[in-house]
Design a protein around this motif. Structure first.
Motif, PDB file in Angstrom:
ATOM      1  N   GLY A 128       2.617  12.449   5.123  1.00  0.00           N
ATOM      2  CA  GLY A 128       2.628  11.597   6.304  1.00  0.00           C
ATOM      3  C   GLY A 128       3.084  10.188   6.030  1.00  0.00           C
ATOM      4  O   GLY A 128       3.455   9.460   6.953  1.00  0.00           O
ATOM      5  N   LEU A 129       3.082   9.780   4.766  1.00  0.00           N
ATOM      6  CA  LEU A 129       3.504   8.424   4.423  1.00  0.00           C
ATOM      7  C   LEU A 129       5.027   8.338   4.458  1.00  0.00           C
ATOM      8  O   LEU A 129       5.718   9.205   3.911  1.00  0.00           O
ATOM      9  N   SER A 130       5.568   7.319   5.094  1.00  0.00           N
ATOM     10  CA  SER A 130       7.016   7.165   5.217  1.00  0.00           C
ATOM     11  C   SER A 130       7.659   7.100   3.838  1.00  0.00           C
ATOM     12  O   SER A 130       7.193   6.389   2.953  1.00  0.00           O
ATOM     13  N   LYS A 185       3.732  -1.116   3.773  1.00  0.00           N
ATOM     14  CA  LYS A 185       2.570  -0.234   3.640  1.00  0.00           C
ATOM     15  C   LYS A 185       1.370  -1.069   3.221  1.00  0.00           C
ATOM     16  O   LYS A 185       1.516  -2.048   2.483  1.00  0.00           O
ATOM     17  N   TYR A 186       0.218  -0.656   3.688  1.00  0.00           N
ATOM     18  CA  TYR A 186      -1.015  -1.403   3.447  1.00  0.00           C
ATOM     19  C   TYR A 186      -1.999  -0.558   2.650  1.00  0.00           C
ATOM     20  O   TYR A 186      -1.848   0.660   2.544  1.00  0.00           O
ATOM     21  N   GLY A 191      -8.623   2.593  -0.915  1.00  0.00           N
ATOM     22  CA  GLY A 191      -7.550   2.571  -1.899  1.00  0.00           C
ATOM     23  C   GLY A 191      -6.373   3.462  -1.577  1.00  0.00           C
ATOM     24  O   GLY A 191      -5.548   3.747  -2.447  1.00  0.00           O
ATOM     25  N   ARG A 192      -6.253   3.917  -0.318  1.00  0.00           N
ATOM     26  CA  ARG A 192      -5.135   4.754   0.096  1.00  0.00           C
ATOM     27  C   ARG A 192      -4.046   3.908   0.745  1.00  0.00           C
ATOM     28  O   ARG A 192      -4.323   2.884   1.367  1.00  0.00           O
ATOM     29  N   LEU A 193      -2.803   4.369   0.597  1.00  0.00           N
ATOM     30  CA  LEU A 193      -1.693   3.704   1.277  1.00  0.00           C
ATOM     31  C   LEU A 193      -1.615   4.184   2.717  1.00  0.00           C
ATOM     32  O   LEU A 193      -1.831   5.361   3.009  1.00  0.00           O
ATOM     33  N   THR A 194      -1.271   3.273   3.630  1.00  0.00           N
ATOM     34  CA  THR A 194      -1.127   3.599   5.033  1.00  0.00           C
ATOM     35  C   THR A 194      -0.133   2.640   5.664  1.00  0.00           C
ATOM     36  O   THR A 194       0.157   1.571   5.107  1.00  0.00           O
ATOM     37  N   GLU A 195       0.394   3.010   6.837  1.00  0.00           N
ATOM     38  CA  GLU A 195       1.281   2.115   7.583  1.00  0.00           C
ATOM     39  C   GLU A 195       0.519   1.314   8.634  1.00  0.00           C
ATOM     40  O   GLU A 195       1.099   0.442   9.285  1.00  0.00           O
ATOM     41  N   VAL A 196      -0.771   1.614   8.802  1.00  0.00           N
ATOM     42  CA  VAL A 196      -1.598   0.935   9.802  1.00  0.00           C
ATOM     43  C   VAL A 196      -2.106  -0.379   9.222  1.00  0.00           C
ATOM     44  O   VAL A 196      -2.728  -0.388   8.153  1.00  0.00           O
ATOM     45  N   LYS A 206      -4.704  -5.445   3.288  1.00  0.00           N
ATOM     46  CA  LYS A 206      -3.823  -6.111   2.339  1.00  0.00           C
ATOM     47  C   LYS A 206      -2.518  -5.332   2.210  1.00  0.00           C
ATOM     48  O   LYS A 206      -2.522  -4.103   2.109  1.00  0.00           O
ATOM     49  N   LYS A 207      -1.416  -6.056   2.212  1.00  0.00           N
ATOM     50  CA  LYS A 207      -0.119  -5.400   2.036  1.00  0.00           C
ATOM     51  C   LYS A 207      -0.005  -4.880   0.609  1.00  0.00           C
ATOM     52  O   LYS A 207      -0.262  -5.606  -0.356  1.00  0.00           O
ATOM     53  N   ALA A 208       0.393  -3.613   0.483  1.00  0.00           N
ATOM     54  CA  ALA A 208       0.532  -3.003  -0.833  1.00  0.00           C
ATOM     55  C   ALA A 208       1.969  -3.105  -1.346  1.00  0.00           C
ATOM     56  O   ALA A 208       2.206  -3.452  -2.504  1.00  0.00           O
TER      57      ALA A 208
END
Length: 242
Positions: A128-130, A185-186, A191-196, A206-208
């Motif tokens: 699901g992550l871009s 991505k945030y 500790g997971r990456l997300t677009e939200v 926090k921006k990752a």
């Protein structure tokens, strides 16, 4: 499948595409909308979890319509100026094929239990992550690009049709690379990456990685523009030599 303002913009886009590209390209627009709508309706629990990572959810709005169609209108205008309407129509179909391939590969790729990985690094990424792709999703995208050339049959040469399919598949690869490298991505509290950008309580995340302001709509617009321009230049260069 589409919001009220999205439908209004889509109507205007359809009028411009019919005027600049004719009935075949207008049928291509309708075909793209139908393919994207159908692929988006298929759901399972895995896909629902994957979609939770997306910033934009629900029906398509006017921004999404323009992200996928603005480049096509521009290339039709360019074809009119350069008296290269045939090449412009083929390039427009290539952009539609790229958009359809990206949409279907994303929608159906989230349904599979197969691994999702980054084209840039080869590492596994969360479904699901871009920027993440799956083998099943890529195959579905290639099939979608093939469906998009149906209006070209019996009117255009088979070499041109194959090139359109190739540009369509290239588009989903380019979109994935750009989404992985550029889209913001945030990091969640787990500790997971997300677009939200925010937690459920409204707290900013926090921006990752990636760049602020670059979302999926921007990536789609850049991809469609690159594919439309590249296809137009290639068809112009090849001409009758195909």
């Amino acid at each position: 499948s589409i919001t009220g303002n999205g439908a209004g913009i889509a109507f205007l886009v359809g009028a411009l595409i019919y005027t600049g590209g004719g009935l075949r390209l207008y049928v291509g627009l309708i075909l793209f909308f139908v393919i994207g709508s159908i692929s988006g309706k298929w759901k399972n629990e895995g896909k629902r979890r994957a979609e939770a990572l997306h910033q934009r959810k629900g029906a398509r709005g006017c921004v999404q319509v323009l992200a996928n169609s603005a480049a096509i209108i521009a290339v039709l205008w360019m074809g009119e100026l350069l008296q290269a309407q045939r090449e412009a129509v083929l390039a427009s179909f290539a952009a539609f094929a790229a958009a359809a391939a990206d949409t279907v590969s994303s929608d159906l790729g989230m349904l599979t239990r197969g691994k999702t990985f980054s084209l840039l690094t080869g590492r596994l990424v969360e479904k699901g992550l871009s920027g993440g792709v799956s083998v099943f999703g890529l195959l579905c995208g290639f099939f979608a690009a093939g469906i998009m050339v149906l209006p070209l049959l019996f009117r255009y040469r088979w070499q041109e049709i194959l090139l359109v399919i190739g540009f369509g598949f290239l588009g989903t690869l380019v979109d994935s690379v750009l989404g992985d490298a550029l889209q913001v991505k945030y990091l969640t509290e787990e500790g997971r990456l997300t677009e939200v950008a925010s937690e459920a309580d409204g707290k900013k995340r926090k921006k990752a990685r990636g760049f602020l302001g670059i979302n999926n709509d921007i990536v789609n617009f850049v991809t469609a523009s690159l594919i439309a321009l590249l296809a137009f230049l290639v068809f112009r260069a090849l001409g009758d030599g195909i």
